[in-house]
Every structure is written in structure tokens, then in C-alpha cells.
Design a protein around this motif. Structure first.
Motif, PDB file in Angstrom:
ATOM      1  N   TRP A  72       0.824  -1.199   0.000  1.00  9.34           N
ATOM      2  CA  TRP A  72       0.000   0.000   0.000  1.00  9.34           C
ATOM      3  C   TRP A  72       0.867   1.261   0.000  1.00  9.34           C
ATOM      4  N   GLN A  73       1.965   1.196   0.721  1.00 10.86           N
ATOM      5  CA  GLN A  73       2.805   2.384   0.893  1.00 10.86           C
ATOM      6  C   GLN A  73       3.873   2.545  -0.186  1.00 10.86           C
ATOM      7  N   THR A  74       4.237   1.456  -0.847  1.00  5.50           N
ATOM      8  CA  THR A  74       5.292   1.516  -1.863  1.00  5.50           C
ATOM      9  C   THR A  74       4.855   0.755  -3.107  1.00  5.50           C
ATOM     10  N   ARG A  75       5.495   1.091  -4.230  1.00  2.00           N
ATOM     11  CA  ARG A  75       5.237   0.404  -5.493  1.00  2.00           C
ATOM     12  C   ARG A  75       6.549   0.241  -6.227  1.00  2.00           C
ATOM     13  N   GLY A  90      -6.664   1.368  -9.806  1.00  2.00           N
ATOM     14  CA  GLY A  90      -6.720  -0.081  -9.983  1.00  2.00           C
ATOM     15  C   GLY A  90      -5.773  -0.794  -9.024  1.00  2.00           C
ATOM     16  N   TYR A  91      -4.581  -0.268  -8.886  1.00  3.62           N
ATOM     17  CA  TYR A  91      -3.600  -0.846  -7.958  1.00  3.62           C
ATOM     18  C   TYR A  91      -4.153  -0.791  -6.536  1.00  3.62           C
ATOM     19  N   ASP A  92      -4.629   0.386  -6.120  1.00  2.00           N
ATOM     20  CA  ASP A  92      -5.161   0.528  -4.769  1.00  2.00           C
ATOM     21  C   ASP A  92      -6.359  -0.393  -4.546  1.00  2.00           C
ATOM     22  N   ALA A  93      -7.207  -0.534  -5.552  1.00  2.00           N
ATOM     23  CA  ALA A  93      -8.381  -1.406  -5.428  1.00  2.00           C
ATOM     24  C   ALA A  93      -7.962  -2.860  -5.211  1.00  2.00           C
ATOM     25  N   ARG A  94      -6.902  -3.276  -5.897  1.00  2.00           N
ATOM     26  CA  ARG A  94      -6.417  -4.658  -5.715  1.00  2.00           C
ATOM     27  C   ARG A  94      -5.898  -4.868  -4.288  1.00  2.00           C
ATOM     28  N   ILE A  95      -5.192  -3.891  -3.766  1.00  2.00           N
ATOM     29  CA  ILE A  95      -4.695  -4.001  -2.386  1.00  2.00           C
ATOM     30  C   ILE A  95      -5.877  -4.030  -1.416  1.00  2.00           C
ATOM     31  N   LEU A  96      -6.857  -3.153  -1.628  1.00  2.00           N
ATOM     32  CA  LEU A  96      -8.026  -3.134  -0.745  1.00  2.00           C
ATOM     33  C   LEU A  96      -8.825  -4.434  -0.825  1.00  2.00           C
ATOM     34  N   GLU A  97      -8.875  -5.047  -1.997  1.00  2.00           N
ATOM     35  CA  GLU A  97      -9.559  -6.340  -2.133  1.00  2.00           C
ATOM     36  C   GLU A  97      -8.824  -7.411  -1.328  1.00  2.00           C
ATOM     37  N   ARG A  98      -7.523  -7.404  -1.413  1.00  2.00           N
ATOM     38  CA  ARG A  98      -6.723  -8.356  -0.623  1.00  2.00           C
ATOM     39  C   ARG A  98      -6.883  -8.090   0.873  1.00  2.00           C
ATOM     40  N   VAL A 132     -13.873  -0.118   5.941  1.00  2.00           N
ATOM     41  CA  VAL A 132     -14.992   0.563   5.284  1.00  2.00           C
ATOM     42  C   VAL A 132     -14.576   1.982   4.897  1.00  2.00           C
ATOM     43  N   ARG A 133     -13.922   2.676   5.787  1.00  2.00           N
ATOM     44  CA  ARG A 133     -13.493   4.050   5.504  1.00  2.00           C
ATOM     45  C   ARG A 133     -12.489   4.080   4.350  1.00  2.00           C
ATOM     46  N   ALA A 134     -11.541   3.156   4.369  1.00  2.00           N
ATOM     47  CA  ALA A 134     -10.538   3.108   3.295  1.00  2.00           C
ATOM     48  C   ALA A 134     -11.207   2.810   1.957  1.00  2.00           C
ATOM     49  N   ARG A 135     -12.121   1.867   1.949  1.00  2.00           N
ATOM     50  CA  ARG A 135     -12.810   1.499   0.704  1.00  2.00           C
ATOM     51  C   ARG A 135     -13.697   2.631   0.191  1.00  2.00           C
ATOM     52  N   SER A 136     -14.110   3.521   1.097  1.00  2.00           N
ATOM     53  CA  SER A 136     -14.947   4.646   0.666  1.00  2.00           C
ATOM     54  C   SER A 136     -14.119   5.863   0.260  1.00  2.00           C
TER      55      SER A 136
END
Length: 169
Positions: A72-75, A90-98, A132-136
Motif C-alpha cells: 500500500w505504501q510503496t510500489r 486499480g492498484y489501490d483497489a487490488r490491495i483493498l480487495e486483498r 470501510v473508511r478506506a474502501r470509501s
């Protein structure tokens, strides 16, 4: 709550540090009293085995959470590790899904802990709220905010260590 802290301070169990990053903290005497109370709570509830088993399940999830926070913090950009600027949804969404998948498993551990010792009941809802907050869109709730998923996870880890009398280092 504040009056309890003042009473504990008068007894030499806590100190208060003023300022933006200040707050209440245990003294050595307070840590000893806390350890004694936690041991009594665990033994009176007959919950040592249940909490120990849940702790081991928590430990199995811990490396995954740490990896997710690092991702989340590095790429990696062109083979170079850089800070994640969160411009790739898209990258952030994949991390949030995991993270959501991890949370499903963490909630089971939190429920087991809560069933064994009631005070652990606060962690599951706090983790779920951060997610929930992060996903929103409040991205700081993954690993930056003082109420972030990572912070609550760390607090749960510290509570488990204290409850089971396991030294941090």
C-alpha cells in the motif's frame, strides 16, 4: 475515564504528557499492575488456551497484513521501489480487495478472542470500520491514520502479547 486516569496517576501507575503527541502512558508500576490484572482476568475466565490458540491464528495472518501495508505504501516502478502516490486506482483497489479478504479471516480470530475475553470485542469492529473508511476513499485508514487498519492491528497485537505475558523483544 479521565477521572480514572487521574486516580491512576495519583497512584503512580500512569503519567500524562501534554502536547500534540502527548497522552497517558503506563509507568513501570502501572505495567506491573496491568500485567497482574490481565493474568487474573485470563485465569478467572479460564481463557488462556482459547486466547493462545487465537493468538497463533493471528500470527499466521500477521505477515500478510505487513506485506499488504508495504504494498500500500510503496510500489515498484520500472524495477525501482517508490512511494505509492495512490494515482493508480486499480492498484489501490487490488490491495483493498486483498485487505478485505484478510479482514474476513481476521474477523473470525477477533470473534474467537471476544468470546474468550470480552474486552477483545472492540478490535473486530474497529478493523472493519477502518476498512470501510478506506474502501470509501479515506485512504489514510489503511496505514496512516491513528485509527487505520494497521494501527488497530498493531494495538491488537500488543494487547495479545500483554495478555499472554509474551515480551515484545
Amino acid at each position: 475515564m479521565e477521572s480514572e486516569l487521574i486516580d491512576l496517576g495519583a497512584g503512580g501507575h500512569v503519567t500524562h504528557t501534554p502536547g500534540e503527541f502527548g497522552g497517558w502512558g503506563l509507568t513501570a508500576t502501572g505495567r506491573a499492575l496491568d500485567a497482574e490484572r490481565i493474568t487474573d482476568e485470563l485465569e478467572n475466565a479460564g481463557a488462556r488456551t482459547a486466547v493462545t490458540e487465537a493468538y497463533h491464528r493471528f500470527l499466521a495472518l500477521n505477515p500478510e497484513l505487513l506485506d499488504l501495508c508495504a504494498a500500500w505504501q510503496t510500489r515498484s516502478a520500472h524495477g525501482v521501489l517508490t512511494a505509492n502516490d495512490h494515482t493508480d486506482p486499480g492498484y489501490d483497489a487490488r490491495i483493498l480487495e486483498r485487505l478485505s479478504d484478510l479482514d474476513n479471516r481476521a474477523q473470525v480470530v477477533c470473534a474467537q478472542l471476544s468470546a474468550a475475553v470480552g474486552r477483545f470485542g472492540r478490535y473486530g469492529p474497529r478493523l472493519a470500520d477502518a476498512l470501510v473508511r478506506a474502501r470509501s476513499g479515506a485512504l489514510e485508514y489503511v496505514a496512516t491514520s491513528t485509527s487505520s487498519y494497521h494501527t488497530v492491528w498493531f494495538q491488537l497485537h500488543e494487547d495479545l502479547l500483554a495478555t499472554l505475558g509474551i515480551p515484545r523483544f
